[in-house]
Design a protein around this motif. Sequence first.
Motif, PDB file in Angstrom:
ATOM      1  N   GLY A 137       0.820  -1.202   0.000  1.00  0.00           N
ATOM      2  CA  GLY A 137       0.000   0.000   0.000  1.00  0.00           C
ATOM      3  C   GLY A 137       0.855   1.253   0.000  1.00  0.00           C
ATOM      4  N   VAL A 138       0.259   2.364  -0.375  1.00  0.00           N
ATOM      5  CA  VAL A 138       0.948   3.657  -0.344  1.00  0.00           C
ATOM      6  C   VAL A 138       0.096   4.645   0.446  1.00  0.00           C
ATOM      7  CG1 VAL A 138       2.180   3.287  -2.509  1.00  0.00           C
ATOM      8  CG2 VAL A 138      -0.074   4.361  -2.561  1.00  0.00           C
ATOM      9  N   THR A 139       0.758   5.605   1.064  1.00  0.00           N
ATOM     10  CA  THR A 139       0.052   6.662   1.782  1.00  0.00           C
ATOM     11  C   THR A 139      -0.533   7.645   0.775  1.00  0.00           C
ATOM     12  OG1 THR A 139       2.010   8.064   1.921  1.00  0.00           O
ATOM     13  CG2 THR A 139       1.649   6.478   3.722  1.00  0.00           C
ATOM     14  N   PRO A 140      -1.485   8.486   1.193  1.00  0.00           N
ATOM     15  CA  PRO A 140      -1.985   9.521   0.276  1.00  0.00           C
ATOM     16  C   PRO A 140      -0.873  10.470  -0.171  1.00  0.00           C
ATOM     17  CG  PRO A 140      -3.435   9.277   2.178  1.00  0.00           C
ATOM     18  CD  PRO A 140      -2.212   8.469   2.475  1.00  0.00           C
ATOM     19  N   GLY A 141       0.111  10.687   0.703  1.00  0.00           N
ATOM     20  CA  GLY A 141       1.199  11.605   0.384  1.00  0.00           C
ATOM     21  C   GLY A 141       0.805  13.051   0.630  1.00  0.00           C
ATOM     22  N   LYS A 142       1.790  13.910   0.593  1.00  0.00           N
ATOM     23  CA  LYS A 142       1.539  15.332   0.799  1.00  0.00           C
ATOM     24  C   LYS A 142       0.664  15.874  -0.319  1.00  0.00           C
ATOM     25  CE  LYS A 142       3.955  19.679   1.754  1.00  0.00           C
ATOM     26  NZ  LYS A 142       5.293  20.328   1.883  1.00  0.00           N
ATOM     27  N   GLY A 143      -0.452  16.506   0.077  1.00  0.00           N
ATOM     28  CA  GLY A 143      -1.387  17.019  -0.918  1.00  0.00           C
ATOM     29  C   GLY A 143      -2.042  15.926  -1.740  1.00  0.00           C
ATOM     30  N   ASN A 144      -2.121  14.711  -1.186  1.00  0.00           N
ATOM     31  CA  ASN A 144      -2.705  13.543  -1.870  1.00  0.00           C
ATOM     32  C   ASN A 144      -2.027  13.234  -3.204  1.00  0.00           C
ATOM     33  OD1 ASN A 144      -4.637  12.958   0.126  1.00  0.00           O
ATOM     34  ND2 ASN A 144      -6.057  14.470  -0.720  1.00  0.00           N
TER      35      ASN A 144
ATOM     36  N   TRP B  94      -1.931   6.078  -7.782  1.00  0.00           N
ATOM     37  CA  TRP B  94      -2.528   4.789  -7.421  1.00  0.00           C
ATOM     38  C   TRP B  94      -3.735   4.492  -8.316  1.00  0.00           C
ATOM     39  CZ3 TRP B  94      -7.455   3.748  -5.401  1.00  0.00           C
ATOM     40  CH2 TRP B  94      -7.644   2.463  -4.873  1.00  0.00           C
ATOM     41  N   GLY B  95      -4.475   5.541  -8.674  1.00  0.00           N
ATOM     42  CA  GLY B  95      -5.644   5.362  -9.527  1.00  0.00           C
ATOM     43  C   GLY B  95      -5.317   4.796 -10.898  1.00  0.00           C
ATOM     44  N   LYS B  96      -4.076   4.967 -11.347  1.00  0.00           N
ATOM     45  CA  LYS B  96      -3.664   4.461 -12.660  1.00  0.00           C
ATOM     46  C   LYS B  96      -3.362   2.970 -12.641  1.00  0.00           C
ATOM     47  CE  LYS B  96      -1.473   8.845 -13.980  1.00  0.00           C
ATOM     48  NZ  LYS B  96      -0.170   9.502 -14.324  1.00  0.00           N
ATOM     49  N   ILE B  97      -3.174   2.414 -11.454  1.00  0.00           N
ATOM     50  CA  ILE B  97      -2.792   1.001 -11.345  1.00  0.00           C
ATOM     51  C   ILE B  97      -3.943   0.109 -11.791  1.00  0.00           C
ATOM     52  CG2 ILE B  97      -2.188  -0.834  -9.728  1.00  0.00           C
ATOM     53  CD1 ILE B  97      -0.747   1.265  -8.044  1.00  0.00           C
ATOM     54  N   GLN B  98      -3.594  -0.925 -12.546  1.00  0.00           N
ATOM     55  CA  GLN B  98      -4.600  -1.905 -12.950  1.00  0.00           C
ATOM     56  C   GLN B  98      -4.022  -3.312 -12.865  1.00  0.00           C
ATOM     57  OE1 GLN B  98      -5.803  -1.586 -17.066  1.00  0.00           O
ATOM     58  NE2 GLN B  98      -3.752  -1.089 -17.773  1.00  0.00           N
ATOM     59  N   VAL B  99      -4.916  -4.281 -12.939  1.00  0.00           N
ATOM     60  CA  VAL B  99      -4.506  -5.685 -12.888  1.00  0.00           C
ATOM     61  C   VAL B  99      -3.480  -5.959 -13.988  1.00  0.00           C
ATOM     62  CG1 VAL B  99      -5.279  -8.064 -13.193  1.00  0.00           C
ATOM     63  CG2 VAL B  99      -6.677  -6.458 -11.878  1.00  0.00           C
ATOM     64  N   GLY B 100      -2.409  -6.670 -13.634  1.00  0.00           N
ATOM     65  CA  GLY B 100      -1.369  -7.010 -14.586  1.00  0.00           C
ATOM     66  C   GLY B 100      -0.163  -6.101 -14.540  1.00  0.00           C
ATOM     67  N   ASP B 101      -0.306  -4.930 -13.901  1.00  0.00           N
ATOM     68  CA  ASP B 101       0.847  -4.044 -13.749  1.00  0.00           C
ATOM     69  C   ASP B 101       1.903  -4.725 -12.883  1.00  0.00           C
ATOM     70  OD1 ASP B 101      -0.430  -2.145 -15.246  1.00  0.00           O
ATOM     71  OD2 ASP B 101      -0.913  -0.811 -13.589  1.00  0.00           O
ATOM     72  N   VAL B 102       3.159  -4.360 -13.112  1.00  0.00           N
ATOM     73  CA  VAL B 102       4.271  -4.997 -12.404  1.00  0.00           C
ATOM     74  C   VAL B 102       4.949  -3.988 -11.490  1.00  0.00           C
ATOM     75  CG1 VAL B 102       6.490  -6.168 -12.657  1.00  0.00           C
ATOM     76  CG2 VAL B 102       4.644  -6.631 -14.285  1.00  0.00           C
ATOM     77  N   THR B 103       4.979  -4.295 -10.206  1.00  0.00           N
ATOM     78  CA  THR B 103       5.667  -3.446  -9.230  1.00  0.00           C
ATOM     79  C   THR B 103       7.120  -3.875  -9.109  1.00  0.00           C
ATOM     80  OG1 THR B 103       3.639  -3.113  -7.951  1.00  0.00           O
ATOM     81  CG2 THR B 103       5.715  -2.702  -6.822  1.00  0.00           C
ATOM     82  N   LEU B 104       8.015  -2.876  -9.176  1.00  0.00           N
ATOM     83  CA  LEU B 104       9.443  -3.134  -8.963  1.00  0.00           C
ATOM     84  C   LEU B 104       9.856  -2.507  -7.638  1.00  0.00           C
ATOM     85  CD1 LEU B 104      10.987  -2.431 -12.500  1.00  0.00           C
ATOM     86  CD2 LEU B 104      10.148  -4.595 -11.552  1.00  0.00           C
TER      87      LEU B 104
ATOM     88  N   GLN C 245      -0.172   9.452   8.587  1.00  0.00           N
ATOM     89  CA  GLN C 245      -0.835   8.781   7.465  1.00  0.00           C
ATOM     90  C   GLN C 245      -0.575   7.281   7.525  1.00  0.00           C
ATOM     91  OE1 GLN C 245       0.382  10.580   3.726  1.00  0.00           O
ATOM     92  NE2 GLN C 245      -0.911  12.380   4.073  1.00  0.00           N
ATOM     93  N   THR C 246      -1.495   6.525   6.934  1.00  0.00           N
ATOM     94  CA  THR C 246      -1.276   5.091   6.783  1.00  0.00           C
ATOM     95  C   THR C 246      -1.312   4.726   5.307  1.00  0.00           C
ATOM     96  OG1 THR C 246      -1.902   2.893   7.585  1.00  0.00           O
ATOM     97  CG2 THR C 246      -3.711   4.398   6.993  1.00  0.00           C
ATOM     98  N   TRP C 247      -0.906   3.522   4.991  1.00  0.00           N
ATOM     99  CA  TRP C 247      -0.716   3.098   3.602  1.00  0.00           C
ATOM    100  C   TRP C 247      -2.027   2.526   3.062  1.00  0.00           C
ATOM    101  CZ3 TRP C 247       2.551   3.210   7.607  1.00  0.00           C
ATOM    102  CH2 TRP C 247       3.805   3.814   7.419  1.00  0.00           C
ATOM    103  N   GLU C 248      -3.030   3.387   3.018  1.00  0.00           N
ATOM    104  CA  GLU C 248      -4.418   2.968   2.800  1.00  0.00           C
ATOM    105  C   GLU C 248      -4.779   2.683   1.345  1.00  0.00           C
ATOM    106  OE1 GLU C 248      -7.006   6.871   3.214  1.00  0.00           O
ATOM    107  OE2 GLU C 248      -5.186   7.035   4.443  1.00  0.00           O
ATOM    108  N   TYR C 249      -3.964   3.164   0.399  1.00  0.00           N
ATOM    109  CA  TYR C 249      -4.223   2.895  -1.017  1.00  0.00           C
ATOM    110  C   TYR C 249      -3.485   1.605  -1.369  1.00  0.00           C
ATOM    111  CZ  TYR C 249      -6.527   7.335  -1.123  1.00  0.00           C
ATOM    112  OH  TYR C 249      -7.420   8.353  -0.868  1.00  0.00           O
TER     113      TYR C 249
END
Length: 328
Positions: free
Chosen positions: A56-63, A69-79, A113-117
């Motif tokens: 998960g990721v935090t909202p971050g400063k100023g969200n 995070w909204g761009k992430i979709q199934v099949g994306d690869v996290t490095l 903040q927490t890693w809510e996304y």
Amino acid sequence: MQRVILQPSGNKDAREHYENTIQSPVSISVLAEYLTAADIELIETLYPDGRVPTWGVTPGKGNVNVNKWGKIQVGDVTLFSANGHVFGSGVVTHKLHNKDLAARLWNYDKEGQTWEYMYFLDEVNSHQIPYSQFNQVVGYADNFVIQGFSVLNEERSERILTAFDLMSEIYLPEVTEEEYMEEVLRLEIEGDLDTSHSGRGRKEQPFLRKRLFKNKKSGYCGICGKHYPVNMLVAAHIKKRSKCSREERLDYQNIVMPMCKFGCDDLYEKGYIYLKDGVIHKNLSMPVTTDLLEKIVEIEGQSSLHWNENTKKYFEWHAGKYNLTVTH
């Protein structure tokens, strides 16, 4: 198109999270306390062993991270990266926003903040890719260092996924029937080039594989009937793809079938075998070696469940290509 998510993981929080919820996946029983019944049903299907690598990721400063995070979709690869190299990867299977669950798993950072996304991963693998090699592939400056959560554009993502062989054959981005139809028309206009080098067919293959395998990790070859991981199966056209009319390509429910990479795909594609009334026959006009004949004999006489009144014309085209008669 599958994208690449860059996730630097060198600080204390990230290192602990990777150890606690990636290397030691979260139990579905924990997730079930916070998620909807629909989410749990999906996750149970994706993770039959009940262990779910979670990030998960935090909202971050100023969200600032929310739109990313909204761009992430199934099949994306996290490095995952730290200490001058990419050390791990994972493929996105599902994502959701849940602050309470994130707080349970990771508590809060010093900013409150927490890693809510959140998103869930599969196909987690270890790597040793130095930044120098990574930067060269992407086209970054030699001294570039991965800093901050980000989602790369399609062009850069494709370079990375191809160079380091990171694309998933199980978890594929969702492609609608309308998008598939648009892709068929585009390929018809522009011509069929080698999709692996031209970048074409990016929506066609995910669409077809998703319809055949439905995010399952294994399936059955339509020729030999054997059970294999889906990365050992191809979405094969019964009638040669380049010879299909627009209407035939749009008949995706009947024109494609799974074939294994252990020989059936090539045996069929190159005309060593053909189907008559649903039964596999060897092509007597094709020259064979003793070892190849042995392989053909293994499947000769078997029936294919993919033969029916709707697919029959495509199988007959294939046989006709080699001057074989399949009708009575």
